[in-house]
Design an enzyme around this catalytic site. Structure first.
Site, PDB file in Angstrom:
ATOM      1  N   GLY A 256       0.841  -1.193   0.000  1.00 34.10           N
ATOM      2  CA  GLY A 256       0.000   0.000   0.000  1.00 34.10           C
ATOM      3  C   GLY A 256       0.875   1.241   0.000  1.00 34.10           C
ATOM      4  O   GLY A 256       0.659   2.188  -0.754  1.00 34.10           O
ATOM      5  N   ALA A 257       1.892   1.218   0.870  1.00 30.56           N
ATOM      6  CA  ALA A 257       2.801   2.352   0.999  1.00 30.56           C
ATOM      7  C   ALA A 257       4.021   1.896   1.769  1.00 30.56           C
ATOM      8  O   ALA A 257       4.040   0.804   2.329  1.00 30.56           O
ATOM      9  CB  ALA A 257       2.116   3.508   1.728  1.00 30.56           C
ATOM     10  N   MET A 258       5.055   2.753   1.787  1.00 30.37           N
ATOM     11  CA  MET A 258       6.287   2.439   2.527  1.00 30.37           C
ATOM     12  C   MET A 258       6.758   3.678   3.258  1.00 30.37           C
ATOM     13  O   MET A 258       6.843   4.765   2.688  1.00 30.37           O
ATOM     14  CB  MET A 258       7.352   1.937   1.544  1.00 30.37           C
ATOM     15  CG  MET A 258       8.707   1.660   2.183  1.00 30.37           C
ATOM     16  SD  MET A 258       8.635   0.275   3.373  1.00 30.37           S
ATOM     17  CE  MET A 258       9.985   0.735   4.458  1.00 30.37           C
ATOM     18  N   GLU A 259       7.101   3.462   4.527  1.00 29.59           N
ATOM     19  CA  GLU A 259       7.305   4.572   5.466  1.00 29.59           C
ATOM     20  C   GLU A 259       8.701   5.178   5.434  1.00 29.59           C
ATOM     21  O   GLU A 259       9.210   5.580   6.485  1.00 29.59           O
ATOM     22  CB  GLU A 259       7.022   4.051   6.876  1.00 29.59           C
ATOM     23  CG  GLU A 259       8.014   3.002   7.420  1.00 29.59           C
ATOM     24  CD  GLU A 259       7.598   1.561   7.198  1.00 29.59           C
ATOM     25  OE1 GLU A 259       6.815   1.299   6.263  1.00 29.59           O
ATOM     26  OE2 GLU A 259       8.060   0.683   7.947  1.00 29.59           O
ATOM     27  N   ASN A 260       9.345   5.302   4.283  1.00 30.30           N
ATOM     28  CA  ASN A 260      10.674   5.921   4.255  1.00 30.30           C
ATOM     29  C   ASN A 260      10.608   7.291   4.931  1.00 30.30           C
ATOM     30  O   ASN A 260       9.750   8.107   4.584  1.00 30.30           O
ATOM     31  CB  ASN A 260      11.135   6.094   2.818  1.00 30.30           C
ATOM     32  CG  ASN A 260      10.889   4.854   1.982  1.00 30.30           C
ATOM     33  OD1 ASN A 260      11.375   3.788   2.299  1.00 30.30           O
ATOM     34  ND2 ASN A 260      10.083   4.989   0.941  1.00 30.30           N
ATOM     35  N   GLU A 291       1.388   5.638   7.702  1.00 36.64           N
ATOM     36  CA  GLU A 291       2.793   5.916   7.370  1.00 36.64           C
ATOM     37  C   GLU A 291       3.360   7.005   8.276  1.00 36.64           C
ATOM     38  O   GLU A 291       4.535   6.978   8.636  1.00 36.64           O
ATOM     39  CB  GLU A 291       2.928   6.301   5.897  1.00 36.64           C
ATOM     40  CG  GLU A 291       2.387   5.259   4.905  1.00 36.64           C
ATOM     41  CD  GLU A 291       2.857   3.839   5.178  1.00 36.64           C
ATOM     42  OE1 GLU A 291       4.044   3.657   5.540  1.00 36.64           O
ATOM     43  OE2 GLU A 291       2.046   2.901   5.039  1.00 36.64           O
ATOM     44  N   HIS A 294       4.581   5.677  11.489  1.00 36.26           N
ATOM     45  CA  HIS A 294       5.896   5.035  11.353  1.00 36.26           C
ATOM     46  C   HIS A 294       7.054   6.006  11.541  1.00 36.26           C
ATOM     47  O   HIS A 294       8.173   5.581  11.803  1.00 36.26           O
ATOM     48  CB  HIS A 294       6.037   4.423   9.961  1.00 36.26           C
ATOM     49  CG  HIS A 294       5.448   3.059   9.819  1.00 36.26           C
ATOM     50  ND1 HIS A 294       5.703   2.037  10.698  1.00 36.26           N
ATOM     51  CD2 HIS A 294       4.639   2.534   8.860  1.00 36.26           C
ATOM     52  CE1 HIS A 294       5.069   0.945  10.285  1.00 36.26           C
ATOM     53  NE2 HIS A 294       4.410   1.212   9.182  1.00 36.26           N
TER      54      HIS A 294
HETATM   55 ZN   LIG Z   1       3.325  -0.001   7.925  1.00 34.57          ZN
END
Ligand SMILES: [Zn+2]
Length: 832
Positions: A256-260, A291, A294
């Protein structure tokens, strides 16, 4: 590539301290490769010792350790040995890296809408070394200084603020100490919307062809972002720990998404091109807030090793629902959780592959990757909800803040958090964690002769804080809430039970506010009331709990699929909640009709769902469709249409530009209509080509791939088969092809394919890696073919020793679903 083991990570952490890492990327080297130069400065606590650096290049050009050239041919399976380390070291690694088409490492995408190229990185979980050399494990954090050279007209976004120099060079500010899996770069001729909130620079970015759609929704996304920041700044003592917050919507993204940190990547379907429901907007808000959580849970304080993945995901998931429901317009987000995301955790926890929320030992990164599942996210969020209810919010946040203060910019483990929560609350949090985080499986609650009985499949029990409600039928057929009571249940098989209100209710509903993570069962009188009056219960959340209970009953073989559909037909057409209509119709259509009904029963099941769709369309005539209920009904009727008369209606919607009274045709609805017509042979290649000419976008390409794979024609099936198992198509085009390929309506045509699938998928998963292994094992699985023969073929496949970890997990879960479907069909056959 060998997976990094826990033991190797512990040893490397013992030896090394990373001071800083400088990464220089050159994105001007063409369509296939890019340049990467990394300089790592690090200390070694045992001078003279050996270790290794992770790097997965196409070609390793040069490696220099403390001035000494290393032999590039020593690179073995992604590891370059480093011998004779000094107390302080400098390592330079120069490599030519390959772009990927699978969403792993540095993904490159050419937009079919305008021919523009975009790249973005996904370093998670162990794909960082596909674009820079590093000590790739969560607890070797470093300050990263990244520079990127890109074509002049591109924008480059990264973890921190950048200075743009001459010649397309972007120099990013050094980050605070972060883990290697969080380093990120997004680049291309991006369309950007910039803003600011509370001193934090904000950016939204997408590919140019989505610019108008992002502009339409930018204010909504930014508003969620601002409100979430305010909420987090209210409950956390630590301010947002990075220098800027960019949200990048990128193509062909696997998760879904990535918390960079400061550079979150989202799948760009979240930039809506077509009409959507309020639940889809709510889901996007939830992912935005997830996110952001995170930035604290995961990025500021990071798990030491992947066995504490839940310290990232469960917290982010729990906080997202909490923040979205408390601080945005989506006040019903927890109902959305009950109706949608929760079943992901419940189903995962009843499979053979389940595991504790916090497993004791995750041996290596390949195993860790399999734990990004319904347990770590959904069940973990429910477990935390129980914990917060038990500790009280004040003690919970006090503990969390102490935890952040102690471990900021570092790493921590389960024990550290429990210690902080225990100190803040004075409660025995360790015992609670033993029961909730170290066990797996769901408890079932039922009331029988004045006692509340608690059972589970393996006999392990957990404590529960729940409510229960008593309902009484009113003379006009409404159900009236007569009382609600809270129950604090120890982990015991039996409890004395006091009714929520005096007397015997018409419906006793356990867990009516959905605070618990439990299955419930009904007494005879209550079930009778559910069958007759589920839709008449005033509380949306209680109805969600009831629909989930009915879903459990049919999944567990205690309610026949036909009776479940009768409940849908009787109780859903009057339903106002888009959450519930969407989730019930989704389960009914795809699981019950396609998988649980026998082929003989299926036409009647489709007819019933089509009628429910028509009912809902009639009922939503004339008014505005703010929640998208009518849209859900149109989607449902589309996918259930099968008779010539029904297909003629779909054709007329296509010809007339939409459904009379709305919605209008847009790309998503057009492709959905065409797909159903293709499946049943009422449209073909001419119509697909014409639709693609109207919508030549990336999602148009996916729609066309889905429709082509769905055509009931042997040549089309053969072409799709080759695309699935023998091509180098991107992750999204493979998924779309897989979604089109298997159709329950085409059982005769697909006769021998389910058996052939298992041989084909093993080789393809091996060749294409974990992300595609999951796609092929999940979307590619012939779920509709619920027969003993498919079960046997799946079992035989799983008995092989040469399956990749990703494929093995996907197949094991699909086999578990298949066994439930076979059992349901057997029961349906005898009942009918
Ligand atoms: Zn996550």
């Amino acid at each position: 590539m060998p997976a990094l083991t826990r033991a190797e990570a512990v040893e490397r952490r013992r030896l090394l301290n990373v001071r800083s890492s400088t990464v220089e990327l050159d994105l001007t080297q063409g369509d296939e490769v890019f340049g990467s130069v990394t300089v790592i400065r690090f200390a070694c606590t045992a001078p003279g010792a050996s270790s290794f650096v992770d790097v997965k290049p196409r070609t390793l050009l040069r490696a220099v350790l403390n001035g000494q050239q290393l032999d590039p041919s020593a690179l073995d399976d992604g590891r370059l040995p480093l011998d004779g380390l000094a107390a302080e070291n400098e390592l330079l690694v120069e490599a030519e890296m390959a772009y990927s088409r699978t969403g792993e490492g540095m993904h490159r995408f050419v937009d079919p809408a305008d021919g523009e190229a975009y790249v973005y990185s996904q370093a998670f979980l162990d794909d960082g070394p596909r674009f820079f050399a590093g000590f790739d494990q969560p607890d070797l954090k470093a300050a990263y200084q990244v520079s990127v050279t890109a074509p002049e007209e591109w924008t480059v976004v990264g973890n921190s603020l950048a200075v743009r120099q001459e010649g397309g060079r972007w120099v990013f500010a050094p980050t605070p100490a972060i883990s290697s899996y969080l380093v990120a770069v997004v680049a291309g001729p991006l369309h950007s919307v910039v803003s600011e909130h509370d001193g934090i620079p904000l950016g939204l970015h997408c590919r140019r062809s989505l610019a108008d759609h992002l502009e339409t929704d930018a204010e909504e996304i930014l508003e969620i972002t601002r409100r979430s920041f305010d909420h987090y700044h209210r409950v956390f003592d630590q301010r947002f720990p990075f220098d800027s917050y960019d949200q990048c919507f990128v193509p062909e993204f696997n998760a879904g998404a990535m918390e960079n940190p400061g550079c979150v990547t989202f799948r760009d379907e979240f930039v809506f091109r077509s009409a959507v429901t309020s639940t889809q907007r709510e889901e996007r808000a939830m992912v935005v807030a997830h996110e952001m959580a995170h930035m604290w849970f995961g990025d500021l304080v990071t798990m030491r090793w992947w066995d504490d993945l839940w310290l990232n995901e469960s917290f982010a998931e729990y906080l997202a629902y909490e923040v979205v429901s408390a601080s945005t317009r989506f006040t019903g987000a927890w109902t959305g959780y009950a109706a949608g995301r929760k079943s992901w955790g419940c189903e995962a926890d009843q499979r053979p592959s389940t595991h504790p929320v916090a497993p004791e030992a995750v041996e290596d990164t390949a195993q860790a990757l399999q734990n990004f599942d319904g347990i770590s996210y959904s069940k973990g969020a429910s477990a935390l909800r129980q914990l917060v209810a038990w500790l009280g919010e004040e003690a919970f946040y006090k503990g969390v803040n102490a935890h952040f203060a102690k471990h900021a910019y570092g790493n921590a483990a389960l024990a550290d958090l429990l210690e902080a929560l225990g100190a803040a609350s004075g409660r025995d949090v360790d015992s609670w964690a033993e029961r909730w985080l170290r066990t797996s499986g769901m408890d079932t609650l039922r009331v029988d002769e004045g006692r509340l009985l608690q059972t589970s499949a393996d006999g392990e029990l957990r404590p529960h804080l729940i409510t229960a409600a008593a309902y009484e039928r009113s003379p006009v057929g409404q159900l009236v809430l007569r009382g609600r009571r809270s129950y604090d249940l120890a982990a015991e098989p039996e409890h004395p039970f006091e009714q929520p209100a005096p007397g015997e209710p018409d419906l006793l509903l356990l867990n009516d506010t959905d605070l618990g993570f439990v299955k419930i069962r009904f007494d005879e009188r209550s079930w009778q009331t559910v069958r007759e009056s589920l839709g008449a219960i005033p509380e949306e959340l209680a109805r969600a709990v009831l629909w989930n209970a009915a879903r459990d009953l049919v999944r567990d073989g205690e309610l026949s699929p036909v009776e479940y559909l009768e409940l849908v037909a009787a109780q859903l057409p009057g339903e106002e909640s888009v959450h519930l209509v969407q989730s019930v119709l989704g389960f009914a259509r795809h699981t019950v009709v396609d998988e649980y009904l026998t082929p003989d029963q299926r036409p009647a099941g489709l007819a019933l769902l089509a009628e429910v769709g028509r009912d809902l369309i009639r009922r939503t005539e004339g008014g505005p469709d703010e929640s998208g209920l009518r849209l859900v009904a149109v989607r449902a009727l589309t996918s259930a249409s099968s008779t010539p008369a029904e297909l003629a209606v779909l054709q007329s919607w296509r010809e007339e530009g939409g459904v009379p009274g709305g919605p209008q045709l847009d790309p998503e609805l057009s492709w959905a209509l065409l797909l159903r017509l293709c499946v049943l042979g009422a449209a073909g290649e001419d119509e697909i080509a014409a639709e693609l000419a109207r919508d030549p976008s990336a999602t148009g390409q996916e729609g066309a791939a889905r429709c082509r794979a769905a055509l009931p024609d042997p040549a089309a099936k053969e072409a799709a088969w080759t695309a699935l198992f023998e091509s180098d198509l991107s992750n999204y085009l493979v998924a779309a092809t897989a979604q089109g390929f298997w159709q329950a309506d085409q059982a005769e045509l697909l006769r021998d394919r389910p058996q052939r699938y298992f041989a084909a998928v093993v080789a393809a998963a091996e060749r294409r890696g974990p992300a595609l292994g999951r796609v092929l094992g999940h979307h590619g699985f012939p779920a509709y073919a619920a027969t003993e023969a498919t079960v046997a073929a799946a079992e035989e496949c799983l008995a092989r020793t040469d399956l990749t970890a990703a494929l093995r997990r996907a197949l094991a879960d699909r086999l578990d679903d298949l066994r439930r479907a076979v059992a349901a069909r057997a029961a349906a056959g005898t009942a009918a």
